[in-house]
Design an enzyme around this catalytic site. Structure first.
Site, PDB file in Angstrom:
ATOM      1  N   ASP A 517       0.800  -1.225   0.000  1.00 13.45           N
ATOM      2  CA  ASP A 517       0.000   0.000   0.000  1.00 13.45           C
ATOM      3  C   ASP A 517       0.835   1.278   0.000  1.00 13.45           C
ATOM      4  OD1 ASP A 517      -2.638  -1.066  -0.029  1.00 13.45           O
ATOM      5  OD2 ASP A 517      -2.368  -1.703   2.042  1.00 13.45           O
ATOM      6  N   ASP A 578      -6.618  -4.757  -4.840  1.00 10.60           N
ATOM      7  CA  ASP A 578      -6.286  -3.394  -4.421  1.00 10.60           C
ATOM      8  C   ASP A 578      -4.924  -2.942  -4.941  1.00 10.60           C
ATOM      9  OD1 ASP A 578      -7.731  -5.116  -2.662  1.00 10.60           O
ATOM     10  OD2 ASP A 578      -7.768  -3.597  -1.098  1.00 10.60           O
TER      11      ASP A 578
END
Length: 791
Positions: A517, A578
């Site tokens: 991330d 994601d």
């Protein structure tokens, strides 16, 4: 065109005038709404030109015919606050209602379908715990005498009552503070026929309400339990829980705020409720609508800064409890021979409560005279929390004599509560004004959040409307990123200064390599900030983050590893959808440094994701697993989604947006086509208002949690996709993005109050089990808003 866009385009509203306006309502759920409550605040009506003067009233017409409506003054200032009526609208349909300002004397006399009654004695005196003498008087407000004990002969039927044309309830206004029910055999209002003020229920001169009357009888033996929907405080925790009723309070004020053809409202204010959690105030508003068995309990805590653990439920006469707990609005019920006087009738009891307000599964607790089934919830100061309670007596409702039929009714009520009827925007307000209102709302919330800056964190997701502040998570880049976006359209130095403050703070995480991330963390902050300000330190910092990110590349599988420490074996060959969103940092780093390795690895990841993680129909797995040794594809599964073969809506939006980004950076038509395929899957399954449920195959729709973050991510991705498409397709993508953002502006913003810090309401963080605001939902909403306003 998309189904929901076509539907919206067909909605036509006439321009408001000084005397009349057409207001269109929309049923967003795939269920019939039959006489379901609609409440419109005065500000909304006045914005459409409906100013109500002295001796005037509002008349509501459906298809040209007057329908029952009610104007209620809730704050006692002599001016109405809300207009209420009952609407009938088909599944996912719209219906126009004409609202006219007329002389009050011309308003039709509608049949009362909701009533509230508070009757107290006046002119007597207290003697040995009894109120002697005096006459019963109907009042709209009363302060409970400190001398009051049960059966004191002060209040009619011992408290305050409320009713619809289906059933009646009362709250004991003494230390019991318990709600119970009167079964009704007639559809007229009956509270004024129930016992006058007597010392005990069996006293003359009349037969007590415990007898069978032509109107009905008392049907619930509440005892010292929660009755039906009574409020209590939680004492203890875990397996050592008991419930505390409102036995000790400094002052209790009861008010009847409304009664009429549509609804009845009672407010009970408890000042100085003494509990094991401390002393605090509670306002308990009870709202009941005509045609309904249920009543809303709206609870607002005050006089304390701490969050308070509360509970409600109903008396335990039977052990057949059914808990429907996997819904946005959970419910629990019992049904059977539990009516008060053992006449062989069946009585159903139920409570409906929102999971996302901290409600927990049911428990059993022993009261002073019995036991109760209960659920727990958390209340934050000055922030209302609602739950719903109902009873149904089969002598009055033979169709509900079977438990299955009763539970089906409860489930339908919960479905209706979960999806409020929507008020469509005034046609006189332009699309740009609607977008600007959304941006103004976001600005106000972001300024509010900054006042709570604790010096070392970032807002993540809300809890009871208030943001939790995080460090070393994955959400820290979104709040400063949203302010960087706003700075491109608003030259107030607050936005650049505040965005810079939080961006500078994130340098403490520049050595992270434990997550994929890093793109979420550093692209909206240091990369975007450096682009807007020329800050070379931030550019170098974002490049460092990109170098850390590619250390997580797994060569044998050709993917960026999602989870786990860099050199750990656990989930070392797993990636998630994601991760497509983090590729933008790598393409940006290649452009800034001239080093092609960042882009090459990003492209390899995207190609493998397109082949293995996106299904043939355009849906996606959340997680895919590759072999640790040779990297071959093993299979896909869900971590956030409902089932392995369903589609998590935010993950689908992450993937679609990520492929659109990748197509924009690379110009490769394969990525554009993948983004289009994923968008097509979304478009064909969106609800009428364009905001998906948390999973496209989620159970119990419409009583499932929506996810506004999925909608905002998808809309922002559509704008990126449009940048890569031919003109005609690009126009369609931009129009779809615009419509979704307008829907969010019109129907999904948080309330404009300080106890709500998020921008968008109704976001699902984890597997449809909550309903919150999230910094990432707010970020992509603002990103899309700014781009649309710059067109």
């Amino acid at each position: 065109m998309q189904r929901f866009l076509l539907t919206l385009a067909a909605v036509v509203l006439s321009a408001a005038s000084a005397l009349a306006a057409e207001v269109t309502l929309r049923n967003p759920a795939p269920i019939e709404r039959n006489e379901w409550p609609v409440v419109i605040r005065r500000a909304e009506l006045e914005s459409r030109g409906l100013q109500v003067g002295r001796n005037q009233a509002l008349l509501v017409l459906a298809d040209g015919q007057p329908i029952a409506s009610q104007m209620d003054d809730l704050d006692g200032d002599g001016v109405y606050d809300e207009l209420a009526f009952l609407a009938t609208i088909g599944p996912e349909a719209t219906r126009a209602y004409q609202i006219e300002v007329i002389r009050a004397s011309r308003l039709p006399k509608f049949t009362p379908r909701a009533n509230a009654l508070l009757r107290a004695k006046r002119g007597g005196q207290w003697q040995d715990g009894k109120y002697i003498g005096g006459k019963p008087v109907e009042v709209d407000e009363d302060v409970m005498p400190q001398e009051l004990i049960p059966y004191a002969g002060y209040y009619g039927f011992e408290g305050v009552g409320w009713e619809s044309d289906k059933i009646a309830y009362r709250l004991h206004l003494d230390q019991r503070n318990t709600i119970d029910a009167f079964g009704k055999l007639v559809d007229e209002m009956i509270l004024d026929q129930v016992d006058p003020v007597v010392a005990i229920p069996s006293d003359p001169p009349d037969q007590p309400y415990t007898y069978m009357h032509p109107w009905g009888t008392d049907v619930l033996l509440a005892g010292g339990s929660l009755g039906i929907g009574t409020l209590a405080a939680v004492k203890g925790q875990g397996s050592n829980i008991s419930l505390e009723g409102i036995e000790q309070a400094d002052r209790r004020i009861t008010q009847v705020l409304a009664r009429g053809p549509v609804r009845a409202i009672v407010r009970v204010t408890y000042e100085g409720w003494q509990t094991s959690q401390g002393k605090f105030d509670v306002i308990h508003e009870i709202i009941m609508y005509g045609g309904q068995h249920w009543f809303e309990n709206r609870i607002t805590v005050g006089g304390t800064e701490q969050r308070v653990n509360l509970a409600s439920g109903f008396v335990r006469h039977l052990d057949d409890l059914l808990l429907a707990g996997d819904r946005q609005f959970s419910w629990m019920s019992t049904h059977g021979q539990q009516e008060a006087h053992n006449q062989g009738d069946n009585l159903g009891l139920a409570v409906i409560f929102p999971r996302f307000e901290g409600a927990t599964p049911t428990g059993v607790t022993t009261g002073s005279d019995g036991t109760s089934f209960y659920f727990q919830f958390v209340a934050r100061a000055n922030r209302p929390v609602s739950y719903y309670a109902l009873a149904a007596w089969d002598r009055a409702n033979p169709e509900l004599s079977e438990r299955t039929a009763f539970n089906e009714m409860v489930d339908t009520i919960a479905d209706n509560i979960a999806e409020p009827i929507q008020i469509m925007p005034d046609p006189a307000v332009s699309e740009r004004e609607r977008l600007e209102r959304g941006l103004a709302h976001a600005k106000k919330k972001f300024r509010l959040i900054d006042t709570r800056d604790n010096g070392n964190g970032w807002p993540g997701v809300t809890n009871q409307g208030q943001y939790t502040w995080t460090r070393s998570s994955w959400t820290e880049g979104f709040y400063p990123g949203a302010m960087w976006m706003i700075s491109t359209i608003d030259d107030d130095p607050f936005w650049t200064e505040t965005a810079g403050k939080y961006t500078e703070r994130i340098k403490s995480m520049l050595d992270r390599n434990d997550t994929h991330d890093l793109g979420f963390l550093f692209y909206p902050t240091m990369a975007l900030g450096s682009e807007l300000t020329g800050n070379t330190f931030w550019q170098d910092g974002a490049t460092t983050a990109a170098r850390n990110l590619i250390t997580r590349f797994t060569p044998q599988a050709g993917i960026i590893r999602a989870w786990g420490p860099l050199y750990g074996l656990d989930r070392s060959s797993w990636t998630i959808i994601d991760a497509m969103m983090n590729l933008e940092l790598l393409y940006w780093a290649s452009e800034k440094t001239g080093d092609p390795i960042f882009a090459e690895l990003a492209t390899r990841h995207a190609l493998n994701t397109a082949e293995n993680q996106v299904r043939e129909d355009g849906s996606s797995f959340h997680v895919v697993i590759y072999d640790l040794v040779d990297g071959h594809f093993i299979g896909g599964k869900q971590h956030q989604g409902f089932l392995d073969n369903t589609t998590w809506s935010r993950g689908q939006a992450w993937g679609m947006h990520g492929f659109a980004n990748t197509a924009r950076w690379t110009g490769d038509p394969r990525f554009r086509q993948t983004a289009e395929k994923m968008a097509r899957f979304i478009r064909e399954r969106l609800p009428i208002d364009g905001v998906p449920y948390w999973d496209y195959q989620a159970p119990h729709i419409p009583n499932g949690v929506r996810d506004t973050s999925a909608a905002s991510i998808y809309a922002s991705g559509l704008l990126d996709l449009a940048d890569t498409q031919p003109a005609e397709l690009a126009a369609q993508s931009r129009a779809e993005a615009r419509q979704i953002i307008l829907e969010l502006c019109d129907h999904y913003l948080t309330p404009d109050v300080d106890y709500e810090e998020g921008v968008l309401a109704r976001g699902s963080v984890t597997q449809g089990g909550d309903n919150r605001s999230m910094s990432y939902g707010d970020y992509y909403f603002v990103e899309a808003l700014v781009r649309l306003l710059q067109e």
